[in-house]
Write an enzyme that holds these catalytic residues in place. Structure first.
Site, short mmCIF file in Angstrom:
data_model
loop_
_atom_site.label_atom_id
_atom_site.label_comp_id
_atom_site.label_asym_id
_atom_site.label_seq_id
_atom_site.Cartn_x
_atom_site.Cartn_y
_atom_site.Cartn_z
N SER A 48 0.70 -1.23 0.13
CA SER A 48 0.06 -0.07 0.08
C SER A 48 0.58 1.51 -0.33
O SER A 48 1.93 1.89 0.82
CB SER A 48 -0.71 0.16 1.17
N HIS A 72 -1.50 -1.08 -3.94
CA HIS A 72 -2.42 -0.68 -3.94
C HIS A 72 -2.55 0.70 -3.63
O HIS A 72 -1.60 0.83 -2.94
CB HIS A 72 -2.49 -1.80 -2.61
N ASP A 113 -4.90 3.86 -1.93
CA ASP A 113 -5.73 4.40 -1.12
C ASP A 113 -6.21 5.51 -0.99
O ASP A 113 -5.46 6.68 -1.01
CB ASP A 113 -5.56 4.33 0.55
N MET A 146 -8.84 8.37 -0.14
CA MET A 146 -9.45 9.29 1.07
C MET A 146 -9.98 10.38 0.85
O MET A 146 -9.20 11.53 0.70
CB MET A 146 -8.88 8.64 1.76
N HIS A 194 -8.22 1.38 -4.33
CA HIS A 194 -9.34 1.24 -3.49
C HIS A 194 -10.32 2.87 -3.21
O HIS A 194 -9.10 3.73 -2.53
CB HIS A 194 -8.70 0.74 -1.89
N MET A 217 -12.23 5.29 -0.63
CA MET A 217 -12.42 5.54 0.42
C MET A 217 -13.69 6.79 0.67
O MET A 217 -12.65 7.53 1.16
CB MET A 217 -12.24 4.67 1.46
N MET A 241 -11.98 -4.79 5.05
CA MET A 241 -11.22 -3.97 5.51
C MET A 241 -10.57 -4.55 6.84
O MET A 241 -11.32 -5.72 7.34
CB MET A 241 -11.93 -3.22 6.04
N ASP A 267 -7.27 -5.92 4.23
CA ASP A 267 -6.28 -4.65 4.01
C ASP A 267 -6.64 -4.29 5.63
O ASP A 267 -7.53 -4.09 5.46
CB ASP A 267 -7.20 -3.82 2.79
C1 DX5 Z 1 -6.66 1.59 5.52
C2 DX5 Z 1 -6.05 1.53 3.65
C3 DX5 Z 1 -5.53 0.18 3.80
C4 DX5 Z 1 -3.61 0.67 4.90
C5 DX5 Z 1 -2.82 -0.95 5.49
O1 DX5 Z 1 -7.36 2.93 5.06
O2 DX5 Z 1 -6.85 1.21 3.29
O3 DX5 Z 1 -4.66 0.25 2.83
O4 DX5 Z 1 -2.62 1.39 3.70
O5 DX5 Z 1 -1.63 0.10 5.63
P1 DX5 Z 1 -1.48 -1.31 7.24
O6 DX5 Z 1 -0.49 -2.26 6.20
O7 DX5 Z 1 -0.03 -0.05 7.52
O8 DX5 Z 1 -2.75 -1.46 7.75
ZN ZN Z 2 -6.50 -0.22 1.34
#
Ligand code: DX5
Ligand code: ZN
Length: 232
Positions: A19, A43, A45, A47, A77, A79, A148, A186
């Site tokens: 990620s 990956h 993210d 947000m 991904h 969110m 998640m 994840d």
């Molecule tokens: C959290 C993200 C994850 C995050 C995971 O909201 O969706 O993808 O980057 O990070 P680690 O592996 O450090 O928990």
């Molecule tokens: Zn993620």
């Protein structure tokens, strides 16, 4: 539409998706290169500071990654709420996979169909507080189900053990119905718990801080693949 090569491979061999949230934002390219081909997944993210309490990247990062890493599997991904508002701007950046949250979409079935019709693989995700059984009506359409295993918003949180039950249930449902979705977990995944995640039936483990938080990311990915037992 046929699934990409990387998705087909992930169905057979346990895969780590590092990620970018934990990568050095000012040296992202160098950090990605430090994976040295141990995985071809990334990956990403997205947000919005509304559905989740953090802000991250926009579509321009995904476009830049697509340009520089044409062979990598860009696993985006989202969110953000409403998901419907964000999907097209990210599809334009040509990700391999676009995953949306059940909780943030008004018409999840329509959205999954739309993503697939635009040529990307469609993923659907549930937060720790949402039962995976709510996904039952869309499982036949999904290319990937993302469980998640932390509350979304930040890297570096602790794995929620209850997630293993969700992964097992999704794996059983897949087998019972002959579905082909990949199961991705994840959050909070590291060499310490990757074996249990894999044996519950997960195909792809996202790992941020466990990989990019360490001096040799390639070695961590190799170790996690070994601990997960290689083939499923
Ligand atoms: C959290 C993200 C994850 C995050 C995971 O909201 O969706 O993808 O980057 O990070 P680690 O592996 O450090 O928990
Ligand atoms: Zn993620």
């Amino acid at each position: 539409m046929a699934r990409s090569l990387q998705l087909e491979r992930a169905a057979k061999n346990f895969t780590i998706a590092p990620s970018l949230l934990s990568a050095d934002i000012l040296n992202m390219g160098a950090h990605i290169d430090s994976l040295k081909g141990e995985t071809d997944w990334l990956h990403i993210d997205i947000m919005d500071g509304h559905f989740v309490p953090n802000l991250s990247y926009g579509p321009s990062l995904v476009s830049a990654l697509r340009k520089r890493y044409p062979e990598m599997c860009l696993d985006v991904h989202i969110m953000a709420e409403p998901e419907e508002y964000f999907v097209d701007m990210f599809l334009a950046a040509k990700p391999d996979i676009l995953t949306v949250h059940y909780e943030a979409a008004k018409h999840i079935h329509r959205l999954i169909q739309h993503i697939k019709s635009c040529g990307a693989a469609a993923g659907v995700s549930v937060n720790p507080g949402t039962s995976e059984t709510l996904l039952t009506p869309v499982l036949c359409e999904a290319d990937l189900v993302l469980v998640m295993s932390v509350n979304p918003g930040y890297g570096g949180q602790s794995f929620i053990p209850e997630s293993l039950k969700k992964i097992s249930a999704l794996s059983d449902t897949r087998k019972a119905n002959g579905y082909s979705y990949l199961i991705e977990a994840d959050g909070g995944i590291s060499p310490k718990n990757v074996a249990s995640v894999a044996s519950a039936g997960c195909n792809v483990a996202v790992a941020g801080s466990a990989v990019f938080g360490k001096p040799e990311p390639d070695k961590v990915v190799a170790e996690m693949k070994r601990l997960a037992g290689g083939k499923l």
